[in-house]
Write a protein that holds these residues in place. Structure first.
Motif, PDB file in Angstrom:
ATOM      1  N   ARG A 607       0.862  -1.170   0.000  1.00 34.11           N
ATOM      2  CA  ARG A 607       0.000   0.000   0.000  1.00 34.11           C
ATOM      3  C   ARG A 607       0.907   1.230   0.000  1.00 34.11           C
ATOM      4  N   ILE A 608       0.691   2.110  -0.963  1.00 34.50           N
ATOM      5  CA  ILE A 608       1.486   3.331  -1.065  1.00 34.50           C
ATOM      6  C   ILE A 608       0.518   4.506  -1.122  1.00 34.50           C
ATOM      7  N   GLN A 609       0.681   5.415  -0.179  1.00 37.31           N
ATOM      8  CA  GLN A 609      -0.146   6.608  -0.190  1.00 37.31           C
ATOM      9  C   GLN A 609       0.726   7.827   0.108  1.00 37.31           C
ATOM     10  N   GLY A 610       0.253   8.988  -0.254  1.00 33.03           N
ATOM     11  CA  GLY A 610       1.055  10.177  -0.003  1.00 33.03           C
ATOM     12  C   GLY A 610       0.472  11.396  -0.692  1.00 33.03           C
ATOM     13  N   PHE A 611       1.293  12.454  -0.732  1.00 32.90           N
ATOM     14  CA  PHE A 611       0.861  13.673  -1.404  1.00 32.90           C
ATOM     15  C   PHE A 611       2.084  14.395  -1.961  1.00 32.90           C
ATOM     16  N   GLU A 612       1.789  15.330  -2.870  1.00 35.50           N
ATOM     17  CA  GLU A 612       2.815  16.164  -3.491  1.00 35.50           C
ATOM     18  C   GLU A 612       2.315  17.600  -3.519  1.00 35.50           C
ATOM     19  N   PHE A 613       3.242  18.519  -3.351  1.00 32.43           N
ATOM     20  CA  PHE A 613       2.871  19.932  -3.343  1.00 32.43           C
ATOM     21  C   PHE A 613       3.990  20.736  -3.991  1.00 32.43           C
ATOM     22  N   ASP A 614       3.619  21.611  -4.921  1.00 30.72           N
ATOM     23  CA  ASP A 614       4.566  22.500  -5.603  1.00 30.72           C
ATOM     24  C   ASP A 614       4.055  23.922  -5.539  1.00 30.72           C
ATOM     25  N   ILE A 615       4.968  24.867  -5.402  1.00 30.95           N
ATOM     26  CA  ILE A 615       4.576  26.273  -5.448  1.00 30.95           C
ATOM     27  C   ILE A 615       5.722  27.095  -6.011  1.00 30.95           C
ATOM     28  N   SER A 616       5.355  28.096  -6.785  1.00 33.33           N
ATOM     29  CA  SER A 616       6.304  29.086  -7.266  1.00 33.33           C
ATOM     30  C   SER A 616       5.682  30.455  -7.094  1.00 33.33           C
ATOM     31  N   VAL A 617       6.456  31.398  -6.565  1.00 31.19           N
ATOM     32  CA  VAL A 617       5.969  32.749  -6.296  1.00 31.19           C
ATOM     33  C   VAL A 617       6.980  33.754  -6.841  1.00 31.19           C
ATOM     34  N   ARG A 618       6.488  34.754  -7.561  1.00 24.78           N
ATOM     35  CA  ARG A 618       7.325  35.875  -7.978  1.00 24.78           C
ATOM     36  C   ARG A 618       6.809  37.123  -7.270  1.00 24.78           C
ATOM     37  N   PRO A 619       7.355  37.430  -6.073  1.00 25.37           N
ATOM     38  CA  PRO A 619       6.843  38.581  -5.315  1.00 25.37           C
ATOM     39  C   PRO A 619       7.170  39.910  -5.988  1.00 25.37           C
ATOM     40  N   VAL A 620       8.337  39.999  -6.637  1.00 28.79           N
ATOM     41  CA  VAL A 620       8.721  41.163  -7.417  1.00 28.79           C
ATOM     42  C   VAL A 620       9.319  40.669  -8.718  1.00 28.79           C
ATOM     43  N   GLN A 621       9.421  41.552  -9.691  1.00 28.04           N
ATOM     44  CA  GLN A 621       9.798  41.130 -11.030  1.00 28.04           C
ATOM     45  C   GLN A 621      11.117  40.349 -11.089  1.00 28.04           C
ATOM     46  N   PRO A 622      12.181  40.734 -10.413  1.00 23.09           N
ATOM     47  CA  PRO A 622      13.444  39.998 -10.586  1.00 23.09           C
ATOM     48  C   PRO A 622      13.516  38.682  -9.819  1.00 23.09           C
ATOM     49  N   LEU A 623      12.620  38.450  -8.853  1.00 22.05           N
ATOM     50  CA  LEU A 623      12.790  37.350  -7.904  1.00 22.05           C
ATOM     51  C   LEU A 623      11.725  36.279  -8.096  1.00 22.05           C
ATOM     52  N   THR A 624      12.172  35.041  -8.150  1.00 22.29           N
ATOM     53  CA  THR A 624      11.274  33.888  -8.169  1.00 22.29           C
ATOM     54  C   THR A 624      11.666  32.939  -7.052  1.00 22.29           C
ATOM     55  N   LEU A 625      10.707  32.521  -6.268  1.00 16.98           N
ATOM     56  CA  LEU A 625      10.917  31.551  -5.197  1.00 16.98           C
ATOM     57  C   LEU A 625      10.090  30.312  -5.501  1.00 16.98           C
ATOM     58  N   PHE A 626      10.637  29.142  -5.190  1.00 12.36           N
ATOM     59  CA  PHE A 626       9.891  27.908  -5.439  1.00 12.36           C
ATOM     60  C   PHE A 626      10.166  26.902  -4.345  1.00 12.36           C
ATOM     61  N   ALA A 627       9.238  25.978  -4.183  1.00 16.09           N
ATOM     62  CA  ALA A 627       9.376  24.923  -3.184  1.00 16.09           C
ATOM     63  C   ALA A 627       8.486  23.754  -3.574  1.00 16.09           C
ATOM     64  N   SER A 628       8.862  22.574  -3.119  1.00 14.03           N
ATOM     65  CA  SER A 628       8.048  21.385  -3.359  1.00 14.03           C
ATOM     66  C   SER A 628       8.209  20.421  -2.201  1.00 14.03           C
ATOM     67  N   VAL A 629       7.169  19.620  -1.993  1.00 14.76           N
ATOM     68  CA  VAL A 629       7.151  18.609  -0.936  1.00 14.76           C
ATOM     69  C   VAL A 629       6.624  17.309  -1.527  1.00 14.76           C
ATOM     70  N   GLY A 630       7.282  16.217  -1.233  1.00 14.13           N
ATOM     71  CA  GLY A 630       6.769  14.906  -1.573  1.00 14.13           C
ATOM     72  C   GLY A 630       6.733  14.037  -0.326  1.00 14.13           C
ATOM     73  N   TYR A 631       5.592  13.432  -0.061  1.00  9.76           N
ATOM     74  CA  TYR A 631       5.447  12.561   1.108  1.00  9.76           C
ATOM     75  C   TYR A 631       4.974  11.190   0.650  1.00  9.76           C
ATOM     76  N   LEU A 632       5.631  10.143   1.160  1.00 11.60           N
ATOM     77  CA  LEU A 632       5.276   8.766   0.831  1.00 11.60           C
ATOM     78  C   LEU A 632       5.109   7.957   2.110  1.00 11.60           C
ATOM     79  N   ASP A 633       4.026   7.205   2.168  1.00  6.65           N
ATOM     80  CA  ASP A 633       3.810   6.226   3.228  1.00  6.65           C
ATOM     81  C   ASP A 633       3.643   4.882   2.532  1.00  6.65           C
ATOM     82  N   ALA A 634       4.736   4.109   2.474  1.00  7.38           N
ATOM     83  CA  ALA A 634       4.746   2.851   1.715  1.00  7.38           C
ATOM     84  C   ALA A 634       4.957   1.690   2.681  1.00  7.38           C
ATOM     85  N   ASP A 635       4.086   0.681   2.574  1.00  7.69           N
ATOM     86  CA  ASP A 635       4.155  -0.475   3.464  1.00  7.69           C
ATOM     87  C   ASP A 635       3.818  -1.755   2.714  1.00  7.69           C
ATOM     88  N   TYR A 636       4.536  -2.824   3.073  1.00 10.28           N
ATOM     89  CA  TYR A 636       4.102  -4.147   2.630  1.00 10.28           C
ATOM     90  C   TYR A 636       2.905  -4.568   3.471  1.00 10.28           C
TER      91      TYR A 636
END
Length: 776
Positions: A607-636
């Motif tokens: 059984r494998i369950q989890g989630f994924e999350f991505d985000i990118s933000v440009r608060p001002v024109q020259p700057l871009t920030l990004f982040a991502s999360v991956g979570y896995l709960d895997a079991d036999y």
């Protein structure tokens, strides 16, 4: 930094980046997008569903990396996307520098042997690559790489039980001359030269593109006994694409590519004592675990200087697109590919000869795919037929002059192996999307697969000890009754999918889906005796001449969106996967086989369950920030090959596949992966300066199915930096990868039934390079 503090710090960073978009609960894969796309509101177009769509409009967990994103990631080949996409893990090592073994959401190929099929399909311009060997393709003439997570059988020609990696090449330009060239120099005398040019031969009718790459780097691992270097790179590759458009309704693409690899062996490091069997004195320790202390890119080998890795991989394909009407388009993709590898592998990674092997593979494949695409106002879809004929044979030699002795006197031992597998796969698939309204759509698809495999194998031994000399075993001739001669199997499967999507606004999407995936069974490519295909539990021995197919049911819900004129992009997906009959090569347990035993079993249920999350933000024109999360709960849920044997004592759950209890956690499934970074771009008159970097955390993971104590990675943090100056046509880039010189493991090999071999492979240390390039 402790593991807890590392997780907390990175989770806090991700949470900080996520604050501006949290109320919307929508998302996209922004970390993979070009910052300029976000600034201008442009969007990446993908063909994940066999038609051009905005990435935002595809109700699938998908990431797309375009040319600029690949350059920023320092991606010389497909391994460069490691870390850029949540819950995607590229397993590297196993004695080969050219294999692309993808794990997506904990589903991958646990054994690199050619008798195992990839769980994640790699496609180049629609052509499926049957083997992971040679699949680390160069990306210099690539327009983008699309990574689809979860089963995709109703859209793609072959196995996609875990996901699909779709490489899309740049089409030659019919009316413009375009090109690029770059030269890179870096640490360990890295020298990389790349060139790409596209030019019309007949304006608006015929064009040609040519691309070539030379990539060379000294070895990063030193043998203290000889001073020789290993784990180097020496690759040469090229591709040519001819594009013809004789009429407005017909397009023809003819492509040819070639990759040549010539490098020294790839060495891992011993994690358990190496044991010799002395028939007079019993077990003798030849080498301790970590023979040179904590790993410092030192390892020894008994291989000669000329016993390295050679690979030749080439292919040709022809694609014809015909617009039959305003609504119908017919596509034909015909391809032939040929792979030749001669790999020397020192599995034990010491000067002793216990696990030295030569593996020479000869593989060719022919494939034909037909697609009929329909595009109307409310109804869109694709119907396809697929055929694959693959022949893969190998000549192998296993050298083990250090494995046996008598009262200290060595006993020579050689095993020679020749085998061949023929696979024929047929499929029909279709998928339709109906728009009930401009906001609400439903997609349904169905695939039928028929696959047949035939396998033959013969081994013979040579030894100075008569007991071990001239022992011959042939599969299937030497199978016990009633299995004698049983060397072909056929599989049939129906795999449906359905999804529902809703667009609250033109730039947001909510979706839910259910899909079934299938991967054919096959034969144990390491069978040297009937012991390798037998399981003994409770005193009862059962012969298992082949392993069964894998199947999954995957359920997913997701959301994605773009806001504030493209300055905020977010995406999220949660999934639940029922995974049955996982094909696992395990340790010998209670099995007995000459020179080791390597059974392949079907783990009852994961059984494998989890989630994924991505985000990118440009608060001002020259700057871009990004982040991502991956979570896995895997079991036999069970791991005892219940298809053949009941669990011991009638228990509802067991994790002792051959009578030996194992750590009951799936391999290559880190519970948490995090990535965060940013990019700052400023104008310098007629030029611009871009500063960027990212940091990535990978949680503890197991590196083998049996999860031996030394075959684990306890988790690591790794960072990368780059700076680039862009002029009108020229650019200069400097990059540092693994800034903190983090020591981390990427793969493991468990052959404990042969001298207790348990070896791990490590990622690159800190590296730097400088690139000068020109675009026109």
């Amino acid at each position: 930094m402790t593991r807890i503090s590392t997780r907390a710090a990175l989770a806090a960073t991700v949470a900080l980046f996520a604050v501006p978009a949290m109320p919307a609960f929508a998302q996209e894969t922004p970390a993979a997008e070009d910052a300029s796309d976000i600034a201008t509101g442009n969007e990446i177009t993908v063909i994940a569903r066999r038609r051009e769509e905005r990435l935002l409009d595809v109700p699938i967990a998908i990431s797309a990396l375009n040319t600029d994103a690949l350059e920023r990631a320092g991606a010389k080949d497909l391994s460069g996307i490691q870390g850029a996409i949540p819950n995607v893990n590229i397993v590297q090592g196993r004695g080969s520098a050219s294999s692309a073994n993808f794990y997506i959401r904990g589903i991958g190929q646990p054994d690199a042997l050619q008798t195992f099929d990839p769980a994640v399909g790699v496609y180049v311009d629609g052509v499926y690559l049957s083997r992971i060997q040679g699949a680390l393709l160069n990306l210099f003439d690539v327009e983008r790489v699309e990574v689809l997570r979860g089963p995709q059988g109703t859209l793609y020609g072959k196995n996609t039980i875990g996901g699909a990696v779709n490489v899309v090449s740049k089409k030659p330009h019919l009316d413009t001359v375009k090109g690029e060239a770059a030269f890179t120099y870096g640490r360990f005398d890295e020298v990389t030269a790349k060139g790409y040019v596209s030019a019309p031969l007949v304006t608006d009718k015929l064009a040609l593109s040519l691309a070539g790459v030379y990539d060379d780097r000294d070895g990063i691992v030193t043998d203290p006994r000889t001073g020789r270097k290993y784990n180097d790179r020496n690759n040469l590759s090229g591709r040519g694409i001819l594009r013809a458009k004789p009429t407005d309704t017909v397009e023809v693409l003819i492509s040819g590519d070639y990759t040549r690899q010539r490098n020294a062996a790839t060495l891992g490091y011993l994690t358990a004592p190496l044991i010799q069997t002395d028939f007079a004195r019993g077990a003798v320790v030849l080498a301790p675990a970590e023979p040179y202390g904590p790993y410092d890119y030192k390892a020894s080998t008994s291989l000669a200087p000329d016993q390295g890795q050679k690979l030749d991989h080439w292919g040709v394909s022809g694609t014809i697109n015909v617009d039959l009407s305003d609504s119908f388009q017919l596509t034909s993709i015909t391809a032939y590919r040929k792979l030749k590898t001669d790999f020397f592998i020192d599995i034990d990674a010491t000067q002793f000869e216990l696990g030295d092997v030569f593996v020479g593979v000869r593989q060719d494949q022919f494939s034909q795919e037909l697609q009929l695409k329909y595009d109307a106002d409310k109804l869109k879809g694709v119907f396809g037929l697929y055929y694959l004929n693959e022949n893969v044979s190998s000549h192998q030699e296993a050298y083990a002059d250090g494995l046996f002795a008598f009262n200290g006197a060595p006993i020579t031992f050689l095993r020679t192996i020749d085998d061949k597998q023929v696979t024929k796969s047929y499929a029909a698939f279709g998928q339709l999307t109906y728009a009930f309204t401009e906001q609400l759509s439903m997609t349904a698809g169905l695939r039928y697969t028929h696959e047949k495999k035939t396998y033959n194998r013969c081994t013979v031994t040579a030894s100075t000890l008569g007991l071990l000399n001239n022992i011959r075993y042939c599969f299937p001739d030497n199978l016990p009754a009633p299995f004698t001669g049983d060397n072909d199997v056929s599989y049939d499967a129906w795999t449906p999918m359905v999804s529902l999507s809703y667009k609250p606004t033109p730039d947001t999407l909510l979706y839910a889906s259910a899909s079934r995936g299938f991967k054919a069974g096959g034969f144990n490519g390491r069978v040297n005796s009937n012991g390798d295909i037998s399981v003994t539990r409770n005193g009862v021995t059962t012969v298992v001449p082949n392993f069964e197919p894998e199947t999954v049911w995957s359920y997913e819900a997701g959301a994605k969106g773009t806001f504030l004129d493209g300055r905020v992009n977010v995406s999220a997906a949660a999934f639940y996967t029922d995974y049955n009959n996982f094909q696992a090569r395990v340790g010998n347990g209670t099995n007995v086989g000459l020179g080791g035993s390597f059974p392949v079993l079907n783990a009852g249920k994961l059984r494998i369950q989890g989630f994924e999350f991505d985000i990118s933000v440009r608060p001002v024109q020259p700057l871009t920030l990004f982040a991502s999360v991956g979570y896995l709960d895997a079991d036999y849920k069970r791991f005892d090959d219940p298809r053949r044997l009941p669990p011991a004592g009638g228990a509802a759950f067991s994790c002792n596949p051959t009578g030996t209890q194992i750590t009951c956690r799936p391999a290559f499934a880190p519970p948490l992966t995090l990535r965060a970074g940013g990019e700052y771009r400023v104008s310098l008159g007629d030029a611009s300066l871009t500063l960027g970097g990212d940091v990535r955390f990978v949680d503890k993971q197991y590196l083998s199915v049996d999860n031996r104590p030394g075959l684990t990675e306890d988790g690591y943090l790794i960072g990368n930096l780059y700076a680039q100056v862009d002029f009108d046509k020229f650019y200069l880039r400097g990059a540092v990868k693994n800034v903190g010189n983090t020591l981390y493991k990427t793969d493991g090999q468990e052959f404990s039934s042969v001298g207790n071999i348990q070896t791990v492979y490590y990622g690159d240390p800190r590296t730097w390079n400088v690139t000068v390039g020109v675009r026109f």
